[in-house]
Design a protein around this motif. Structure first.
Motif, mmCIF file in Angstrom:
data_model
loop_
_atom_site.group_PDB
_atom_site.id
_atom_site.type_symbol
_atom_site.label_atom_id
_atom_site.label_comp_id
_atom_site.label_asym_id
_atom_site.label_seq_id
_atom_site.Cartn_x
_atom_site.Cartn_y
_atom_site.Cartn_z
ATOM 1 N N GLY A 89 0.799 -1.220 0.000
ATOM 2 C CA GLY A 89 0.000 0.000 0.000
ATOM 3 C C GLY A 89 0.828 1.265 0.000
ATOM 4 N N ALA A 90 2.115 1.150 -0.289
ATOM 5 C CA ALA A 90 2.990 2.317 -0.287
ATOM 6 C C ALA A 90 2.602 3.309 -1.378
ATOM 7 N N ALA A 91 2.814 4.583 -1.099
ATOM 8 C CA ALA A 91 2.668 5.619 -2.108
ATOM 9 C C ALA A 91 3.885 5.583 -3.035
ATOM 10 N N THR A 92 3.769 6.284 -4.166
ATOM 11 C CA THR A 92 4.839 6.296 -5.163
ATOM 12 C C THR A 92 5.273 7.717 -5.473
ATOM 13 N N ALA A 93 6.546 7.859 -5.842
ATOM 14 C CA ALA A 93 7.085 9.155 -6.235
ATOM 15 C C ALA A 93 8.140 8.939 -7.304
ATOM 16 N N ALA A 94 8.260 9.918 -8.208
ATOM 17 C CA ALA A 94 9.258 9.866 -9.273
ATOM 18 C C ALA A 94 9.449 11.277 -9.811
ATOM 19 N N GLY A 95 10.543 11.481 -10.521
ATOM 20 C CA GLY A 95 10.777 12.760 -11.158
ATOM 21 C C GLY A 95 9.640 13.137 -12.094
ATOM 22 N N GLU A 96 9.309 14.410 -12.117
ATOM 23 C CA GLU A 96 8.144 14.876 -12.868
ATOM 24 C C GLU A 96 8.195 14.460 -14.336
ATOM 25 N N ASP A 97 9.370 14.530 -14.948
ATOM 26 C CA ASP A 97 9.474 14.251 -16.379
ATOM 27 C C ASP A 97 9.546 12.763 -16.711
ATOM 28 N N ASP A 98 9.622 11.910 -15.696
ATOM 29 C CA ASP A 98 9.602 10.461 -15.913
ATOM 30 C C ASP A 98 8.318 9.809 -15.423
ATOM 31 N N ALA A 99 7.517 10.537 -14.664
ATOM 32 C CA ALA A 99 6.408 9.933 -13.929
ATOM 33 C C ALA A 99 5.398 9.236 -14.834
ATOM 34 N N ASP A 100 5.147 9.783 -16.005
ATOM 35 C CA ASP A 100 4.141 9.195 -16.892
ATOM 36 C C ASP A 100 4.614 7.909 -17.553
ATOM 37 N N PRO A 103 5.045 2.028 -14.541
ATOM 38 C CA PRO A 103 3.962 1.059 -14.716
ATOM 39 C C PRO A 103 2.826 1.190 -13.706
ATOM 40 N N VAL A 104 2.917 2.142 -12.796
ATOM 41 C CA VAL A 104 1.853 2.402 -11.817
ATOM 42 C C VAL A 104 1.610 3.910 -11.767
ATOM 43 N N PRO A 105 0.442 4.338 -11.294
ATOM 44 C CA PRO A 105 0.234 5.779 -11.112
ATOM 45 C C PRO A 105 1.222 6.332 -10.091
ATOM 46 N N VAL A 106 1.667 7.549 -10.329
ATOM 47 C CA VAL A 106 2.630 8.202 -9.436
ATOM 48 C C VAL A 106 1.890 9.214 -8.569
ATOM 49 N N ASP A 107 2.012 9.039 -7.264
ATOM 50 C CA ASP A 107 1.305 9.912 -6.326
ATOM 51 C C ASP A 107 1.965 11.267 -6.167
ATOM 52 N N ARG A 108 3.289 11.295 -6.296
ATOM 53 C CA ARG A 108 3.986 12.562 -6.124
ATOM 54 C C ARG A 108 5.028 12.729 -7.214
ATOM 55 N N ARG A 109 4.965 13.849 -7.918
ATOM 56 C CA ARG A 109 5.914 14.161 -8.985
ATOM 57 C C ARG A 109 6.973 15.097 -8.416
ATOM 58 N N LEU A 110 8.224 14.653 -8.483
ATOM 59 C CA LEU A 110 9.312 15.336 -7.796
ATOM 60 C C LEU A 110 10.005 16.343 -8.690
ATOM 61 N N ARG A 111 10.363 17.475 -8.085
ATOM 62 C CA ARG A 111 11.139 18.518 -8.748
ATOM 63 C C ARG A 111 12.413 18.794 -7.958
ATOM 64 N N HIS A 112 13.369 19.427 -8.623
ATOM 65 C CA HIS A 112 14.631 19.756 -7.971
ATOM 66 C C HIS A 112 14.382 20.622 -6.737
ATOM 67 N N GLY A 113 14.974 20.221 -5.623
ATOM 68 C CA GLY A 113 14.836 20.975 -4.388
ATOM 69 C C GLY A 113 13.696 20.539 -3.496
ATOM 70 N N ASP A 114 12.838 19.658 -4.000
ATOM 71 C CA ASP A 114 11.766 19.124 -3.153
ATOM 72 C C ASP A 114 12.361 18.346 -1.979
ATOM 73 N N VAL A 115 11.552 18.148 -0.955
ATOM 74 C CA VAL A 115 11.937 17.336 0.197
ATOM 75 C C VAL A 115 10.971 16.165 0.308
ATOM 76 N N VAL A 116 11.527 14.980 0.457
ATOM 77 C CA VAL A 116 10.752 13.764 0.673
ATOM 78 C C VAL A 116 10.968 13.352 2.119
#
Length: 217
Positions: A89-100, A103-116
């Protein structure tokens, strides 16, 4: 292939870091566990979901895998993503330009300088353009109990930056980002955890930057 995990636990002020090597091209997945809350973050659900779920259990039997961060879109880094997300049940995150391209929906699209965040631990997102458009690294601060750690995916390895397939512009972009955003901002003691193979440090690799630039890969 032989699994190598669990025994080597690296500590920071707030986190534990574990690794497992999976798949036919020696991908490395990393588990970051908050030492206080036991919440967990997985970097790259690359392959062999059973091995990754075993890693999660080794990190904390009572813990919770809260987030899977994918460093980039390539298939060998997402092979177990759907299975791990379904099991935890984990959430997912990936760089904004790779997220699409995952193989699964991405819950958070990451940008430079973001904090996880995972529990009380904060990791900084570094966008490294070139290996793929949306490749990201994560910087985990050492917090006074040792060096910083950076999870670089396929953007930085011992001996060079990631493969840009002969694209001179992509190579220049990647080397420029790695030079400015990693070598320019982090100390030599910083431990580099690549997406394949063994770790290194920025100090071990820094003297070779001119050679990498000259050879063009």
């Amino acid at each position: 292939m032989e699994q190598r995990s669990g025994g080597d636990v690296r500590l920071t002020a707030g986190a534990e870091v574990r690794a497992v090597h999976v798949g036919p091209v020696d991908n490395v997945a990393y588990l970051v566990t908050c030492r206080r809350t036991r919440e967990q973050l997985l970097v790259d659900a690359a392959a062999e979901p059973d091995a990754l779920l075993e890693l999660v259990r080794a990190g904390s039997p009572a813990g919770r895998l809260a987030l899977v961060v994918t460093t980039h879109r390539h298939h060998d880094h997402v092979g177990a993503l759907a299975e791990v997300v379904a099991a935890t049940g984990a959430a997912t995150a990936a760089g904004e330009d790779d997220a699409d391209h995952l193989p699964v929906p991405v819950d958070r699209r990451l940008r430079h300088g973001d904090v996880v965040r995972v529990g009380e631990v904060a990791l900084r997102v570094v966008h490294l353009r070139g290996h793929t458009p949306g490749s990201v690294a994560l910087v985990l601060p050492g917090g006074g109990e040792g060096p910083d750690h950076v999870f670089t995916g396929d953007s930085l390895f011992p001996g060079g930056v990631g493969n840009t397939r002969g694209d001179a512009a992509a190579f220049a972009s990647l080397l420029g980002d790695v030079t400015e955003r990693l070598f320019g901002e982090l100390a030599d003691a910083t431990v580099v955890h690549p997406g394949h193979g063994a770790p290194t440090t920025l100090g071990a690799e820094r003297p070779h930057l001119p050679q990498w630039r000259e050879r063009g890969w």
